[in-house]
Design an enzyme around this catalytic site. Structure first.
Site, PDB file in Angstrom:
ATOM      1  N   HIS A 170       0.866  -1.184   0.000  1.00  0.00           N
ATOM      2  CA  HIS A 170       0.000   0.000   0.000  1.00  0.00           C
ATOM      3  C   HIS A 170       0.896   1.224   0.000  1.00  0.00           C
ATOM      4  O   HIS A 170       1.719   1.409   0.892  1.00  0.00           O
ATOM      5  CB  HIS A 170      -0.919   0.019   1.218  1.00  0.00           C
ATOM      6  CG  HIS A 170      -1.879   1.177   1.193  1.00  0.00           C
ATOM      7  ND1 HIS A 170      -3.149   1.087   0.658  1.00  0.00           N
ATOM      8  CD2 HIS A 170      -1.746   2.460   1.625  1.00  0.00           C
ATOM      9  CE1 HIS A 170      -3.764   2.248   0.768  1.00  0.00           C
ATOM     10  NE2 HIS A 170      -2.927   3.105   1.351  1.00  0.00           N
ATOM     11  N   CYS A 171       0.728   2.072  -0.999  1.00  0.00           N
ATOM     12  CA  CYS A 171       1.572   3.260  -1.143  1.00  0.00           C
ATOM     13  C   CYS A 171       0.778   4.505  -0.762  1.00  0.00           C
ATOM     14  O   CYS A 171      -0.193   4.851  -1.443  1.00  0.00           O
ATOM     15  CB  CYS A 171       2.068   3.375  -2.582  1.00  0.00           C
ATOM     16  SG  CYS A 171       3.092   4.850  -2.859  1.00  0.00           S
TER      17      CYS A 171
END
Length: 329
Positions: A170-171
């Site tokens: 998850h960025c």
């Protein structure tokens, strides 16, 4: 069906105690019967809908990303290019920088607003599992967080609150997970940010050399102290993001070529599936044979299923067990 997997899949790194009681009854299953359901059977529930994660941290990081690009745009245009006496130099570099910046922001928007491969939420029902027409002895896995049947190589994201197919990580900078549906756009985003950072650094170096040879009051429309501060800040920003995005670009291309996501490598889940060759994996990730469309954030992934191919999820009561053996009781 995929090859047998000799373990019950972890749903999230914190899951251990959640299914301890129910797991006692499933541990007696033979390892060769524990076959995770294929991702091709379970389709995304939001293929045609707008995808946006309402996470404060992610939204702030995404806004900061756009502001940093716009700051670089301001310094490049109004500090370096417009005051330049060389018209050809200004036109060529201005066109190149603005094109790369536009592609970077477009890639960021596509990576942020594209469904990364979310599994339908709450489909762990008896009716839905029966509609899959699985064979006796096969086992499917339910995520206790989002109550969905997990396809192979899917992991739960605590920020998106969904299970994501081929989730890499998850960025927060794109306010989204990087999964099988938007990895192309994330790779393009890191590539274009690295390119505009390198371009900006080169222009800063040339501008400093030009100002040292000429009068500082003539090489910029701003005062010499303001010009120096603006250029130093841009130099620091460009160097920082050049290193960061180059590393991210390299790790993403490596993950695609090895057919192994970052979270799979972190959890030691390698070698549990039949890997595809590097070039084939690149074609799957970028949506087809090599062409200029690989570099475009405006082209979709043609190898993905269209929304019309997505079946509706039968409604019913959620099954309590995390490991579900076929046939159902």
């Amino acid at each position: 069906m995929k090859s047998p997997v000799h373990r019950c899949r972890d749903v999230e790194h914190g899951r251990g105690q959640a299914g301890a009681g129910a797991g006692a009854g499933t541990n007696c299953l033979q390892a060769e019967h524990r076959i995770p359901i294929s991702k091709d059977v379970i389709t995304s529930s939001s293929a045609s809908a707008m995808w946006f994660i309402r996470d404060v941290c992610g939204i702030v990081c995404a806004v900061i990303t756009w502001l940093l690009v716009l700051y670089a745009e301001f310094v490049v245009l109004f500090v370096m290019l417009l005051p330049s006496k060389n018209l050809t130099y200004s036109i060529v570099n201005g066109t190149l920088f603005n094109t790369l910046a536009f592609l970077a922001l477009a890639s960021h928007l596509r990576a942020m607003c594209t469904d990364p491969g979310a599994v339908p939420k709450g489909n762990a029902t008896k009716e839905y599992i029966e509609s899959l027409q699985l064979k006796p002895g096969q086992v499917v896995y339910k995520c206790p967080k989002c109550c969905s049947i997990k396809p192979d190589r899917a992991h739960h994201c605590s920020v998106c609150k969904r299970c994501i197919r081929k989730m890499d990580h998850h960025c927060p900078w794109v306010n989204n997970c990087v999964g099988e549906n938007n990895q192309k756009y994330f790779v393009l985003f890191t590539m274009y940010i690295a390119l505009i950072s390198l371009h900006a650094l080169l222009m800063v170096v040339f501008h400093f050399l030009y100002c040292f040879e000429d009068d500082w009051t003539k090489c910029s429309s701003f005062s010499p102290p303001a010009t120096v501060i603006l250029l130093i800040l841009l130099c620091f920003e460009g160097l920082l993001f050049l290193i960061f995005t180059s590393v991210m670009f390299g790790t993403q291309v490596h993950s695609i070529c090895t057919d192994e996501t970052g979270i799979e490598r972190l959890k030691g889940e390698t070698g549990k599936w039949g890997k595809v060759p590097c070039w084939e994996a690149m074609q799957v990730a970028f949506g087809g044979p090599f062409s200029l469309s690989w570099c475009s954030p405006f082209t979709g992934l043609s190898c993905r299923k269209s929304p019309a191919d997505h079946a509706s999820v039968p409604q019913g009561e959620i099954i309590e067990e995390d490991v579900i053996e076929i046939p159902l009781n």
